[in-house]
Design an enzyme around this catalytic site. Structure first.
Site, PDB file in Angstrom:
ATOM      1  N   ASP A  94       0.863  -1.188   0.000  1.00 39.44           N
ATOM      2  CA  ASP A  94       0.000   0.000   0.000  1.00 39.44           C
ATOM      3  C   ASP A  94       0.899   1.237   0.000  1.00 39.44           C
ATOM      4  O   ASP A  94       1.782   1.342  -0.845  1.00 39.44           O
ATOM      5  CB  ASP A  94      -0.965  -0.063   1.195  1.00 39.44           C
ATOM      6  N   HIS A 292      -7.008  -6.339  -1.107  1.00 41.82           N
ATOM      7  CA  HIS A 292      -5.982  -5.315  -0.937  1.00 41.82           C
ATOM      8  C   HIS A 292      -4.900  -5.682   0.071  1.00 41.82           C
ATOM      9  O   HIS A 292      -3.762  -5.236  -0.053  1.00 41.82           O
ATOM     10  CB  HIS A 292      -6.635  -4.003  -0.503  1.00 41.82           C
TER      11      HIS A 292
END
Length: 314
Positions: A94, A292
């Site tokens: 991320d 994610h």
């Protein structure tokens, strides 16, 4: 606790051997890598994961402009030196991925190899990102929402545990419609209003994980959100590297249910990475059914790929 780049960082550490620095993203902490420590240490590496600036027990500078990409890269450079090493492998997920990629871009002399999870390597666009997203999504893209001073800070801190539970379920491959949505926010209702609150957490994300994460945000979300409030400033600061490419050996891993690789222009970028990256170790590794939270949702596959990559670097 270590002193680097004018601030104090909290780190977790395990193992001996070549240094591997693991950089977390938003809204996370060093704990997001807890499934990587044992396997990487057993493979012969010294593994260190900091709470990055503005997170957890590390310092939270007050100034918004203390969170630029140059500060974040400076923290990694300082950490490598403070740990007594001359070079390191740098891995990020991320927001940690852009920090890892930029460390390799700006200081390739320090980076043995670089890996990014979810977010692909940085290729600077032709215009600042916030106005571009504002125009594309009418001000509803989450980057623009996060840039409203104090707004997201207050929304997420009202019930930190619930906010984090919703975030992690929403971004996971377990959520209905995973990977098929853009992260758009009604600026009046906030982001959490339309996020499902699961009765049961996914198997890979336990109540103990949520406890650790909630504790790490006991000082609020402002430091973490300040990273987003430097997106346009980062675009200005990185102008000298426009068109530059990451040259150290590189690995990119992402989930096919992750919302980030579906951002505008990103699917096309991922397809072109083998031609853009001179030392991309292999084709980008796409994990089926993974959302994610790459290294948490698919720890075995991520660990195997990282160990194979790290041991293959010169």
């Amino acid at each position: 606790m270590v002193d680097v780049n004018g601030i104090r960082l909290h780190i977790a550490e395990e193992g001996e051997g070549p240094l591997v620095v693991l950089l977390h993203g938003f809204p996370e902490s060093w704990h997001s890598w807890h499934r990587q420590f044992g396997p990487l240490a057993a493979a012969g590496f010294r593994v260190v994961a900091p709470d990055q600036r503005g997170y957890g027990r590390s310092d939270h500078p007050e100034a918004v402009d203390a969170y630029t990409i140059l500060h974040l890269v400076g923290d990694v450079v300082g950490l490598i030196r403070e740990l007594g090493e001359e070079r390191a492998y740098v891995v990020g997920h991320d927001w940690g991925a852009p920090v890892a990629w930029h460390t390799a871009l700006l200081r390739p002399d320090l980076v043995r190899g670089v890996a990014g999870l979810s977010v692909p390597p940085p290729f600077r666009g032709s215009r600042p990102p916030l106005p571009a997203m504002d125009q594309m999504f009418g001000g509803r893209f989450y980057w623009n929402y996060f840039n409203r001073p104090g707004v997201a800070d207050a929304e997420f801190a009202e019930d930190t545990r619930t906010a984090l539970r919703k975030f992690f379920y929403w971004g996971s491959g377990d959520a209905p419609g995973a990977g098929q949505k853009q992260p758009l926010v009604d600026p009046e209702r906030g982001w959490l209003a339309d996020m499902a609150d699961p009765e049961v957490l996914p198997e890979w994300f336990t109540e103990e994980d949520l406890d650790a994460l909630t504790e790490s945000f006991s000082r609020g979300f402002t430091g973490a959100l300040n990273w987003y409030r430097n997106l346009d400033r980062n675009w200005e600061l990185t102008a000298p590297w426009h068109g530059a490419v990451v040259t150290p050996p590189a690995l990119y891993v992402y989930g096919d249910q992750d919302v980030v690789p579906a951002f505008p222009g990103t699917p096309e970028l991922i397809e072109r990475l083998p031609s853009l990256m001179p030392n991309l170790w292999r084709e980008p590794l796409k994990l089926a059914g993974c959302g994610h939270w790459t290294q948490q949702e698919r720890p075995d596959e991520v660990n195997a790929a990282l160990i194979e990559f790290l041991t293959s670097c010169p």
